[in-house]
Motif scaffolding. Structure first.
Motif, short mmCIF file in Angstrom:
data_model
loop_
_atom_site.label_atom_id
_atom_site.label_comp_id
_atom_site.label_asym_id
_atom_site.label_seq_id
_atom_site.Cartn_x
_atom_site.Cartn_y
_atom_site.Cartn_z
N THR A 120 8.83 0.94 2.15
CA THR A 120 7.78 1.10 3.15
C THR A 120 7.55 2.58 3.41
N ILE A 121 6.31 2.90 3.74
CA ILE A 121 5.92 4.26 4.10
C ILE A 121 5.03 4.18 5.34
N PRO A 122 4.88 5.28 6.06
CA PRO A 122 3.97 5.26 7.21
C PRO A 122 2.53 5.03 6.76
N ARG A 123 1.79 4.28 7.54
CA ARG A 123 0.40 3.98 7.21
C ARG A 123 -0.44 5.26 7.12
N THR A 124 -0.05 6.30 7.86
CA THR A 124 -0.79 7.56 7.82
C THR A 124 -0.63 8.30 6.50
N THR A 137 -1.74 8.97 -6.74
CA THR A 137 -1.57 7.73 -7.49
C THR A 137 -2.06 6.55 -6.67
N PHE A 138 -2.62 5.56 -7.35
CA PHE A 138 -3.08 4.33 -6.69
C PHE A 138 -1.89 3.42 -6.43
N VAL A 139 -1.92 2.72 -5.32
CA VAL A 139 -0.85 1.80 -4.95
C VAL A 139 -1.44 0.47 -4.52
N THR A 140 -0.61 -0.56 -4.56
CA THR A 140 -0.97 -1.87 -4.03
C THR A 140 -0.14 -2.09 -2.77
N LEU A 141 -0.83 -2.28 -1.67
CA LEU A 141 -0.15 -2.44 -0.38
C LEU A 141 0.25 -3.89 -0.15
N GLY A 142 1.31 -4.06 0.61
CA GLY A 142 1.79 -5.38 0.96
C GLY A 142 1.75 -5.57 2.47
N PRO A 143 2.68 -6.33 2.99
CA PRO A 143 2.70 -6.61 4.42
C PRO A 143 2.94 -5.34 5.24
N ALA A 144 2.43 -5.35 6.45
CA ALA A 144 2.61 -4.21 7.36
C ALA A 144 3.32 -4.68 8.62
N GLY A 153 3.99 -2.80 12.32
CA GLY A 153 3.83 -1.59 13.12
C GLY A 153 3.10 -0.53 12.33
N ASP A 154 3.67 0.66 12.25
CA ASP A 154 3.07 1.76 11.51
C ASP A 154 3.51 1.78 10.05
N GLN A 155 4.45 0.93 9.67
CA GLN A 155 4.98 0.91 8.31
C GLN A 155 4.23 -0.10 7.46
N VAL A 156 3.94 0.28 6.22
CA VAL A 156 3.26 -0.62 5.28
C VAL A 156 4.08 -0.67 4.00
#
Length: 73
Positions: free
Chosen positions: A17-21, A53-60, A62-65
């Motif tokens: 997970t990384i911060p959404r920002t 780089t392009f990424v595919t996001l998953g569940p989020a 709070g502020d973590q995605v």
């Protein structure tokens, strides 16, 4: 009276997970910047550069995605 109940909640998943920002949202897809070392400067410090780089996001949560695909450093 009593009852025995078993609830199957599924398996637990582990995500990076990384911060959404840190994610850039574009019409073409979501991207992040990865800082990489590339050689050294004259004074011996590592030379750093940023690669998009392009990424595919998953569940989020709070502020973590969660990152599902393509984040390699």
């Amino acid at each position: 009276m009593y009852a025995t109940i078993k609830i199957q909640a599924g398996k637990s998943n582990r995500y990076l997970t990384i911060p959404r920002t840190a994610v850039t949202f574009n019409p073409y897809g979501e991207t992040v910047y990865i800082v990489e070392k590339k050689g050294q400067t004259k004074d011996g410090k590592p030379s750093l550069f940023a690669r998009q780089t392009f990424v595919t996001l998953g569940p989020a949560r709070g502020d973590q995605v969660a990152i599902l695909k393509e984040l390699r450093g």
